[in-house]
Design a protein around this motif. Structure first.
Motif, short mmCIF file in Angstrom:
data_model
loop_
_atom_site.label_atom_id
_atom_site.label_comp_id
_atom_site.label_asym_id
_atom_site.label_seq_id
_atom_site.Cartn_x
_atom_site.Cartn_y
_atom_site.Cartn_z
N LEU A 91 13.21 -1.38 6.23
CA LEU A 91 14.54 -1.92 5.95
C LEU A 91 15.56 -0.82 5.69
CD1 LEU A 91 13.59 -4.92 3.63
CD2 LEU A 91 14.58 -5.08 5.93
N ALA A 92 15.12 0.28 5.10
CA ALA A 92 16.05 1.34 4.69
C ALA A 92 16.18 2.46 5.70
CB ALA A 92 15.61 1.92 3.34
N HIS A 93 15.41 2.46 6.78
CA HIS A 93 15.32 3.67 7.60
C HIS A 93 16.64 4.05 8.27
CE1 HIS A 93 15.06 0.93 11.08
NE2 HIS A 93 15.24 1.99 11.85
N ASP A 94 17.57 3.11 8.45
CA ASP A 94 18.83 3.41 9.14
C ASP A 94 20.04 3.41 8.21
OD1 ASP A 94 17.99 3.99 11.67
OD2 ASP A 94 18.55 2.08 12.58
N LEU A 95 19.83 3.43 6.91
CA LEU A 95 20.96 3.36 5.98
C LEU A 95 21.94 4.51 6.18
CD1 LEU A 95 19.33 2.33 2.56
CD2 LEU A 95 20.52 0.86 4.20
N GLY A 96 21.46 5.65 6.63
CA GLY A 96 22.31 6.84 6.72
C GLY A 96 23.13 6.96 7.97
N HIS A 97 23.03 6.00 8.89
CA HIS A 97 23.80 6.10 10.13
C HIS A 97 25.29 5.93 9.87
CE1 HIS A 97 21.20 6.56 13.63
NE2 HIS A 97 20.29 5.89 12.97
N PRO A 98 26.12 6.78 10.45
CA PRO A 98 27.57 6.63 10.33
C PRO A 98 28.07 5.56 11.30
CG PRO A 98 27.08 8.51 11.71
CD PRO A 98 25.75 7.97 11.23
N PRO A 99 29.37 5.28 11.32
CA PRO A 99 29.90 4.30 12.28
C PRO A 99 29.75 4.79 13.72
CG PRO A 99 31.69 5.46 11.19
CD PRO A 99 30.43 5.85 10.48
N PHE A 100 29.74 3.84 14.65
CA PHE A 100 29.73 4.11 16.09
C PHE A 100 28.46 4.78 16.59
CE2 PHE A 100 34.33 4.56 14.83
CZ PHE A 100 34.70 3.27 15.21
N GLY A 101 27.34 4.51 15.93
CA GLY A 101 26.06 4.94 16.46
C GLY A 101 25.93 6.43 16.64
N HIS A 102 25.26 6.82 17.75
CA HIS A 102 24.99 8.23 17.98
C HIS A 102 26.25 9.01 18.29
CE1 HIS A 102 20.68 7.82 17.65
NE2 HIS A 102 20.70 6.80 18.49
N SER A 103 27.26 8.36 18.85
CA SER A 103 28.52 9.03 19.09
C SER A 103 29.17 9.45 17.78
CB SER A 103 29.48 8.12 19.88
OG SER A 103 28.95 7.82 21.16
N GLY A 104 29.16 8.54 16.81
CA GLY A 104 29.71 8.85 15.50
C GLY A 104 28.93 9.95 14.80
N GLU A 105 27.60 9.90 14.96
CA GLU A 105 26.77 10.93 14.33
C GLU A 105 27.04 12.30 14.94
OE1 GLU A 105 22.22 11.94 12.92
OE2 GLU A 105 22.64 10.07 13.99
N ASP A 106 27.15 12.35 16.27
CA ASP A 106 27.44 13.62 16.93
C ASP A 106 28.77 14.20 16.44
OD1 ASP A 106 25.11 13.38 18.37
OD2 ASP A 106 26.07 12.67 20.20
N ALA A 107 29.77 13.33 16.31
CA ALA A 107 31.09 13.80 15.87
C ALA A 107 31.04 14.30 14.43
CB ALA A 107 32.11 12.68 16.00
N GLN A 123 20.69 11.70 5.30
CA GLN A 123 21.73 10.91 4.65
C GLN A 123 21.15 9.64 4.04
OE1 GLN A 123 24.66 12.15 4.25
NE2 GLN A 123 25.87 10.45 3.46
N THR A 124 20.16 9.06 4.69
CA THR A 124 19.48 7.89 4.11
C THR A 124 18.91 8.23 2.75
OG1 THR A 124 18.94 6.89 6.26
CG2 THR A 124 17.53 6.31 4.39
N VAL A 125 18.22 9.37 2.66
CA VAL A 125 17.65 9.80 1.38
C VAL A 125 18.77 10.08 0.37
CG1 VAL A 125 16.24 11.56 0.24
CG2 VAL A 125 15.58 10.70 2.49
N ARG A 126 19.86 10.67 0.83
CA ARG A 126 20.99 10.95 -0.06
C ARG A 126 21.58 9.65 -0.62
NH1 ARG A 126 24.49 15.07 -1.29
NH2 ARG A 126 26.74 14.73 -1.16
N ARG A 130 21.32 9.22 -4.54
CA ARG A 130 22.54 9.71 -5.17
C ARG A 130 23.77 8.81 -4.97
NH1 ARG A 130 25.02 15.86 -4.61
NH2 ARG A 130 27.05 15.43 -5.55
N LEU A 131 24.03 8.39 -3.74
CA LEU A 131 25.34 7.79 -3.45
C LEU A 131 25.48 6.36 -3.91
CD1 LEU A 131 26.06 9.27 0.10
CD2 LEU A 131 26.77 10.12 -2.14
N GLU A 132 24.42 5.56 -3.82
CA GLU A 132 24.50 4.21 -4.36
C GLU A 132 24.67 4.29 -5.88
OE1 GLU A 132 24.39 0.92 -3.41
OE2 GLU A 132 24.68 1.47 -1.31
N THR A 147 8.30 5.55 -1.62
CA THR A 147 9.32 4.99 -0.74
C THR A 147 10.28 6.08 -0.26
OG1 THR A 147 9.18 2.86 -1.88
CG2 THR A 147 11.14 3.26 -0.53
N ILE A 148 10.71 6.94 -1.17
CA ILE A 148 11.59 8.04 -0.77
C ILE A 148 10.85 8.99 0.17
CG2 ILE A 148 13.04 9.93 -1.59
CD1 ILE A 148 13.30 8.45 -4.24
#
Length: 382
Positions: A91-107, A123-126, A130-132, A147-148
């Protein structure tokens, strides 16, 4: 559970001590905390392949995560592993993805290169460490060590951790050089199974390619032949596509189970420590299925991920993410008040703070922020 499954009663614990729950074990609490966190809810408006405005029927990060969790939990049950830990990792494996998928991550990775870069796994681990900020006594979700660990190492040992993962590891050492438990390995395999097959489903629905195109992949052709033979009276191909996806997932899962059982039997682990010390993955496909999955990935890469209808949104997505980072980095007063209030004074922490803000955005929020801070959106239709 099998002796090599991860036992919540033997967990290495949480970074910040908490009283046990009367109704849930450690990994059940982790799963629930993930489901209730803000980052999980935001996955509903984050791109999987298609930018959200392209259609309501296509998968997004949230639906993908739920599908991964379903496959992972079924595999964990069949192998006698801890289902709750497996589900939490999935459930948590993609929490760190930014907007717009891989294009957003590349940017974002390019924008943050002078400050240590960006990686969605780290970023998921972060986020969860930390961030939540949902609890008054600590930052993050204070998840169990296991889990971490699973989120940090679900793709295997990390020999060169990025700054974000190193930071988390310093605060709560994760044994990054070892393999994770089998539950994390199952979550990673389920991710592969889910996105290969469901991206195929979405690509067919979007009309990016046809069944006649994709049966050039031998594995798909074999599954399609089985489906059409099983339902000879169904002439409408669209009615058979979901059955094709089920057939492919079923074959992949069956192969994963058979191969993983053989690998586990060869090592004969009697504990999770034996799994970590094995030196290689115990969960995985046979060579034949791995080749079939690779051929399907190649088809999707060449016929879907780089298709003109998908690629036409790449440059606007990159422009939006890069533009937002540049604007907020140059003038942090444009950040929302809560983010201004916690802005670090020095680099690289200052730029990383801006990166955290952008990485947490949904597609739609990024579009709104771009319009607010910069001007008319380069995204078609916005």
């Amino acid at each position: 559970m099998k002796p090599y499954a991860t036992d919540p009663a033997a967990s290495r614990g949480r970074r910040f001590a908490e009283a046990p729950s009367a109704t849930r074990d450690a990994f059940q609490r982790d799963r629930d905390r993930i489901v209730h966190c803000s980052a999980f809810r935001r996955l509903r408006d984050k791109t999987q392949v298609f930018v959200a405005p392209d259609g309501d029927h296509f998968r997004v990060r949230l639906t993908h995560s739920l599908e991964v969790a379903q496959i992972a939990r079924a595999v964990a049950r069949a192998l006698g592993l801890n289902e709750d830990l497996t589900e939490a990792c999935a459930l948590a494996h993609d929490l760190g993805h930014p907007p717009f998928g891989h294009s957003g991550e590349d940017a974002l990775e390019a924008a943050m290169a002078p400050f240590g870069g960006f990686d969605h796994n780290a970023q998921t681990v972060r986020i969860v460490t930390r961030l939540e900020q949902r609890y008054p006594g600590f930052d993050g979700l204070n998840l169990s060590w296991e889990t971490i660990e699973g989120l940090a190492k679900h793709n295997g040992p990390v020999v060169a951790p990025t700054w974000a993962l190193s930071e988390a590891d310093t605060g709560f050492p994760l044994d990054l050089a070892t393999w994770p438990g089998l539950e994390a390995q199952v979550a990673a395999a389920a991710d592969d199974i889910a996105y290969d097959n469901h991206d195929l489903d979405d690509g067919l629905r979007a009309g990016l390619f046809t069944i006649d195109d994709v049966v050039a992949v031998p594995f798909v052709a074999d599954c399609w032949a089985a489906v059409t033979a099983r339902f000879p009276g169904v002439a409408a191909r669209r009615r058979l596509v979901p059955e094709l996806v089920r057939e492919q997932i079923g074959r992949m899962v069956d192969d994963l189970l058979a191969t993983s059982r053989a690998r586990i039997a060869a090592v004969a682990p009697s504990s999770v420590a034996d799994v970590r010390a094995a030196g290689h993955a115990l969960i995985g496909f046979s060579d034949g299925m791995a080749a079939s999955a690779g051929a399907l990935k190649h088809f999707l890469r060449t016929r879907m991920y780089t298709h003109p209808e998908v690629a036409r949104l790449r440059d606007p997505a990159v422009e939006i993410v890069a533009g937002l980072f540049a604007a907020f980095d140059a003038d942090p007063d444009r950040l929302p008040p809560r983010w201004q209030a916690t802005l670090p004074a020095a680099e690289p922490e200052r730029a990383r703070h801006v990166g955290d803000f952008i990485a947490g955005m949904t597609d739609r929020y990024a579009l709104r922020e771009y319009a607010r801070v910069i001007g008319p959106s380069p995204m078609p239709g916005y």
